[in-house]
Every structure is written in structure tokens, then in C-alpha cells.
Design a protein around this motif. Structure first.
Motif, PDB file in Angstrom:
ATOM      1  N   ASP A   1      14.679  -2.638  -0.297  1.00 47.86           N
ATOM      2  CA  ASP A   1      15.415  -1.701  -1.133  1.00 47.86           C
ATOM      3  C   ASP A   1      15.002  -1.856  -2.596  1.00 47.86           C
ATOM      4  N   LYS A   2      15.216  -0.789  -3.380  1.00 51.32           N
ATOM      5  CA  LYS A   2      14.847  -0.851  -4.802  1.00 51.32           C
ATOM      6  C   LYS A   2      15.582  -1.955  -5.535  1.00 51.32           C
ATOM      7  N   ALA A   3      16.825  -2.207  -5.157  1.00 54.53           N
ATOM      8  CA  ALA A   3      17.597  -3.262  -5.824  1.00 54.53           C
ATOM      9  C   ALA A   3      17.008  -4.641  -5.560  1.00 54.53           C
ATOM     10  N   ASP A   4      16.358  -4.806  -4.391  1.00 60.68           N
ATOM     11  CA  ASP A   4      15.758  -6.103  -4.036  1.00 60.68           C
ATOM     12  C   ASP A   4      14.327  -6.227  -4.518  1.00 60.68           C
ATOM     13  N   LEU A   5      13.764  -5.130  -5.049  1.00 58.72           N
ATOM     14  CA  LEU A   5      12.344  -5.147  -5.403  1.00 58.72           C
ATOM     15  C   LEU A   5      11.992  -6.176  -6.475  1.00 58.72           C
ATOM     16  N   PRO A   6      12.796  -6.353  -7.553  1.00 53.64           N
ATOM     17  CA  PRO A   6      12.427  -7.384  -8.531  1.00 53.64           C
ATOM     18  C   PRO A   6      12.307  -8.778  -7.907  1.00 53.64           C
ATOM     19  N   GLN A   7      13.253  -9.128  -6.999  1.00 56.44           N
ATOM     20  CA  GLN A   7      13.183 -10.441  -6.354  1.00 56.44           C
ATOM     21  C   GLN A   7      11.970 -10.536  -5.415  1.00 56.44           C
ATOM     22  N   ALA A   8      11.742  -9.476  -4.622  1.00 61.01           N
ATOM     23  CA  ALA A   8      10.603  -9.489  -3.708  1.00 61.01           C
ATOM     24  C   ALA A   8       9.291  -9.568  -4.472  1.00 61.01           C
ATOM     25  N   THR A   9       9.203  -8.841  -5.578  1.00 56.21           N
ATOM     26  CA  THR A   9       7.989  -8.864  -6.394  1.00 56.21           C
ATOM     27  C   THR A   9       7.777 -10.234  -7.015  1.00 56.21           C
ATOM     28  N   ALA A  10       8.863 -10.863  -7.470  1.00 56.44           N
ATOM     29  CA  ALA A  10       8.746 -12.198  -8.062  1.00 56.44           C
ATOM     30  C   ALA A  10       8.306 -13.222  -7.025  1.00 56.44           C
ATOM     31  N   ILE A  11       8.844 -13.127  -5.807  1.00 56.16           N
ATOM     32  CA  ILE A  11       8.451 -14.059  -4.749  1.00 56.16           C
ATOM     33  C   ILE A  11       6.990 -13.850  -4.366  1.00 56.16           C
ATOM     34  N   SER A  12       6.590 -12.575  -4.254  1.00 55.44           N
ATOM     35  CA  SER A  12       5.190 -12.274  -3.975  1.00 55.44           C
ATOM     36  C   SER A  12       4.288 -12.813  -5.083  1.00 55.44           C
ATOM     37  N   GLY A  13       4.729 -12.641  -6.329  1.00 59.53           N
ATOM     38  CA  GLY A  13       3.959 -13.176  -7.442  1.00 59.53           C
ATOM     39  C   GLY A  13       3.900 -14.696  -7.419  1.00 59.53           C
ATOM     40  N   PHE A  14       5.004 -15.328  -7.004  1.00 55.27           N
ATOM     41  CA  PHE A  14       5.022 -16.790  -6.891  1.00 55.27           C
ATOM     42  C   PHE A  14       3.993 -17.251  -5.859  1.00 55.27           C
ATOM     43  N   ALA A  15       3.931 -16.555  -4.710  1.00 54.10           N
ATOM     44  CA  ALA A  15       2.952 -16.909  -3.686  1.00 54.10           C
ATOM     45  C   ALA A  15       1.533 -16.750  -4.211  1.00 54.10           C
ATOM     46  N   ARG A  16       1.307 -15.664  -4.937  1.00 53.80           N
ATOM     47  CA  ARG A  16      -0.010 -15.445  -5.534  1.00 53.80           C
ATOM     48  C   ARG A  16      -0.354 -16.573  -6.500  1.00 53.80           C
ATOM     49  N   SER A  17       0.619 -16.959  -7.300  1.00 54.12           N
ATOM     50  CA  SER A  17       0.378 -18.001  -8.300  1.00 54.12           C
ATOM     51  C   SER A  17       0.104 -19.349  -7.652  1.00 54.12           C
ATOM     52  N   ALA A  18       0.884 -19.679  -6.619  1.00 52.53           N
ATOM     53  CA  ALA A  18       0.654 -20.936  -5.905  1.00 52.53           C
ATOM     54  C   ALA A  18      -0.740 -20.956  -5.298  1.00 52.53           C
ATOM     55  N   ALA A  19      -1.170 -19.806  -4.786  1.00 49.74           N
ATOM     56  CA  ALA A  19      -2.513 -19.712  -4.215  1.00 49.74           C
ATOM     57  C   ALA A  19      -3.574 -19.916  -5.283  1.00 49.74           C
TER      58      ALA A  19
END
Length: 407
Positions: free
Chosen positions: A136-154
Motif C-alpha cells: 500500500d502507498k502508506a507502507d511504501l516509505p517503510q518498504a522502500t527504506a528496507i529495500s534500500g537497507f538491503a541494497r546498502s548491506a549488499a
């Protein structure tokens, strides 16, 4: 409870698959540039040769971006990513074999990277639309941050591994690892189940026109893209192309891998910060974050020491992640889902179109006026462009959708 709520979006199976696929893909893609640049330097000790191979990837990427956006809005986005990642995995396997057997030439590597650049033109717009399709759009900031965290860890892992592999075993092994990660990422993304989106039959020209209309109607989108068309030229020239050249003559190849790892650590820190803070004005925070890339250009020019450059790389990663999450959130919340990949493709085209100019010319410019001068002139322009973009009202005032207007 706060962190538990922030991570609650991971209860969705498709979010976990997407994040895992992105992690594996970025892990390899972080190793690849380090391996590729030093493979080129082993063949020809020339900044111009490095720029040629990097431009060979950038040009097809730019040429096919708009087509990639249309295809990604027409077809299931995860299948587009699956095919493109498979192609990239196979071509990187060929590059690894050529380098490991000492048969690689500059033009062979350039041709292989051209295919990879074309494949990437389909991946990037498609990936932009995946998360908004499954949360959902309301969850998108959290999902995007988690995805970005995974990218950063990689990127941390990839940077560290790149330094070890290239420093101890050579660039060919790094390219082989990159090839394997593309294929693993393709297998993971193939398991996604995206909801169907109604798409009417239309021509390629009509689809491109609709995407342009969505892109051009939002001032905050095209102003940021215009700015990044300039910022990326500067960054590509001063960091991506000249950075390894400076490292090769000062603090060493293995330490450049550590610099990449520190950049990844900064991305992780930025992701954690954005996960907790959730800025009300995502682009205001994002463009301010882009100013944090200035110290590394300064260090490469005046203080090319491993510790200083690594510390600046961490700060740069912090700023880049603040912008990346803010930008993805703004696009995902404010652009219609059925047009998001096309808008994203115009974004990427405008942001990357001038990159080959910097890649192809910076070696010659540096030879004419010195590497140090290129870095310092680039730094000045970078700061001025970023500040000018930050103060544009439509960027300064853009809110998250779950934040109601004040008053």
C-alpha cells in the motif's frame, strides 16, 4: 515496538523475495565495477580506456531506457527483470572467462558491457514499479527504506569482497561472482506474484507520449532530473572514472575496495535513519543529502589518503541513501502506478544521458589540465547545482502523502 512496526512490511512474502533478489543483485553489481575497471587497467594503463568501457555500457543503457519503461508498463515487471538479469549473468560469465584466460581486449569488454547496459535499461524502470505494486502507498516509505537497507548491506559486502578479490585473486574472479549473482537474483525474482494491472492496447508512440505527459506535468520531477543530468556527469567523471585511477597511483586497489565498502556502510546508515525519521518533506531531505558527496571529491583532489577517502565515502553513502529513499517514495506515492515505469525511464534517461560525455572526455581533460583541477572544478559546480535545485519551491515543499497539510 518502533522497530517492529517499521519492519512489519516484511510479513509479505513478495516483499521478502523482492528484497532478497535486490540484495543478491546489488552484491554482485558492487563487485563488478571494481573488477571491470582494474581488468581494463591491467590491459591498458589508461583513464581513457576505462572511460571507453564505462561509456560502452552507458550509451546502450540510455538508448534503450524509454523502450524499457514502455515494456515494463506493458508486461509483468518481475518477468522483465528475470529475462534481463539472465542475459546479464550470461554475458558477465563470458567476460570472466576472457579475463581469467588472459584473452580479454578493451573492445571485447566494451561489447559485453554494451549488452549489459542494454539489459539494465529494462531492469531499472521495471524495478521502480515492483514495490508500489505489492504494498500500500502508506507502507511504501517503510518498504522502500528496507529495500534500500538491503541494497546498502549488499554494497558493504560487495565493496569488501571486491577489495579482497581484486587485490588478491584478480578482476576475473570478481566478474565471475557478479555473473553468479545475476543468475541467483533472476531465480528469486521469478517467484514473485504481482497483481495484474489493466493495460489498454496502444502503440509505442502513444505510450511514450503518455509517459512524457506524466513526467513533464510535475515540475519537481523534471527539475530534479535536469539537475541530476549535470550532477551525474560530474560524479561519474570525478569519482567513478578518476577515483580508481587516483587510487591506483596513491593508496592502492585493495583500499579502493574498502572505500566502496564504506560507501555501502553509509548507505546502510542512511537507510536506518530514513526508516526512523520518515521525513515529512522527502525531496528537501534528499537534495540536502546530496551535498554530502562533496567531501569525497575534495579528498580525491587534495587528500588522497585511504582513511580520508573512506570516511568521505561513508558520508557520501549516507547522503545518497537519504536522497534515494526520498526520491523513490515521492515517485511511488505521486505518480500513477500504470505509468510509473515510463516516468521512471524518462527520469533515468535525463539523469544518465550525459554520463558518456564525462566518461569519454574526462581522461583527456585530466591530461590537459591535471586530475586535481578536474576534481576541484567539478566540486564547485556540484555544490552550486545541488543548492540551486534544493531551493526550488516544488521540491522544497513536496510532502509525503500520509502527511496532511499544516493548519
Amino acid at each position: 515496538m518502533g522497530w517492529r512496526q517499521d519492519l512489519a512490511v516484511l510479513r509479505h512474502r513478495d516483499v521478502r523475495l523482492f528484497v532478497s533478489s535486490r540484495f543478491v543483485s546489488i552484491l554482485g553489481s558492487t563487485i563488478a565495477p571494481v573488477a571491470l575497471v582494474f581488468a581494463v587497467l591491467d590491459i591498458s594503463h589508461s583513464a581513457s580506456a576505462v572511460g571507453t568501457v564505462l561509456a560502452a555500457r552507458s550509451i546502450p543503457n540510455i538508448v534503450f531506457l524509454l523502450v524499457g519503461g514502455v515494456i515494463s508498463d506493458r508486461l509483468p515487471r518481475h518477468l522483465v527483470v528475470l529475462v534481463a538479469n539472465t542475459i546479464s549473468g550470461l554475458t558477465q560469465t563470458l567476460a570472466a572467462v576472457l579475463v581469467l584466460t588472459d584473452h580479454a581486449t578493451i573492445w571485447q569488454l566494451a561489447a559485453i558491457e554494451a549488452v549489459n547496459g542494454a539489459a539494465s535499461a529494462f531492469v531499472m524502470p521495471a524495478m521502480t514499479g515492483v514495490l508500489p505494486s505489492i504494498v500500500d502507498k502508506a507502507d511504501l516509505p517503510q518498504a522502500t527504506a528496507i529495500s534500500g537497507f538491503a541494497r546498502s548491506a549488499a554494497m558493504i559486502g560487495g565493496g569488501a569482497v571486491a577489495g579482497v578479490i581484486v587485490g588478491l585473486t584478480g578482476p576475473g574472479v570478481g566478474l565471475a561472482v557478479d555473473a553468479a549473482t545475476f543468475l541467483i537474483a533472476a531465480a528469486l525474482i521469478s517467484r514473485l506474484k504481482l497483481p495484474s494491472v489493466a493495460r489498454r492496447a496502444s502503440s509505442m508512440i502513444t505510450d511514450l507520449r503518455e509517459g512524457w505527459s506524466e513526467f513533464a506535468s510535475r515540475q519537481w520531477v523534471w527539475v530534479v532530473v535536469l539537475a541530476f543530468g549535470l550532477l551525474n556527469v560530474i560524479f561519474t567523471a570525478c569519482y567513478t572514472t578518476l577515483g580508481p585511477v587516483i587510487a591506483d597511483t596513491t593508496f592502492g586497489r585493495a583500499a579502493w575496495g574498502v572505500v566502496s565498502a564504506c560507501f555501502g556502510a553509509g548507505l546502510v546508515a542512511g537507510g536506518l535513519l530514513m526508516l526512523r525519521l520518515k521525513p515529512r518533506y522527502p525531496l528537501r531531505a534528499g537534495m540536502a543529502g546530496m551535498l554530502l558527496a562533496a567531501p569525497i571529491i575534495l579528498c580525491l583532489a587534495l587528500f588522497p589518503y585511504a582513511v580520508a577517502v573512506a570516511a568521505a565515502a561513508f558520508v557520501m553513502g549516507l547522503g545518497f541513501e537519504i536522497f534515494g529513499i526520498g526520491w523513490e517514495t515521492a515517485l511511488g506515492q505521486h505518480v500513477p502506478l500504470d505509468k510509473l515505469s515510463r516516468v521512471s525511464s524518462y527520469d533515468m534517461l535525463g539523469s544518465f544521458i550525459a554520463n558518456p560525455v564525462g566518461q569519454l572526455t574526462v581522461g583527456y581533460i585530466a591530461a590537459a589540465i591535471s586530475v586535481k583541477a578536474v576534481e576541484l572544478y567539478g566540486l564547485t559546480l556540484y555544490i552550486l547545482i545541488t543548492i540551486a535545485t534544493l531551493v526550488v519551491p516544488s521540491i522544497w515543499n513536496l510532502r509525503r502523502l500520509d502527511q496532511p497539510p499544516a493548519g
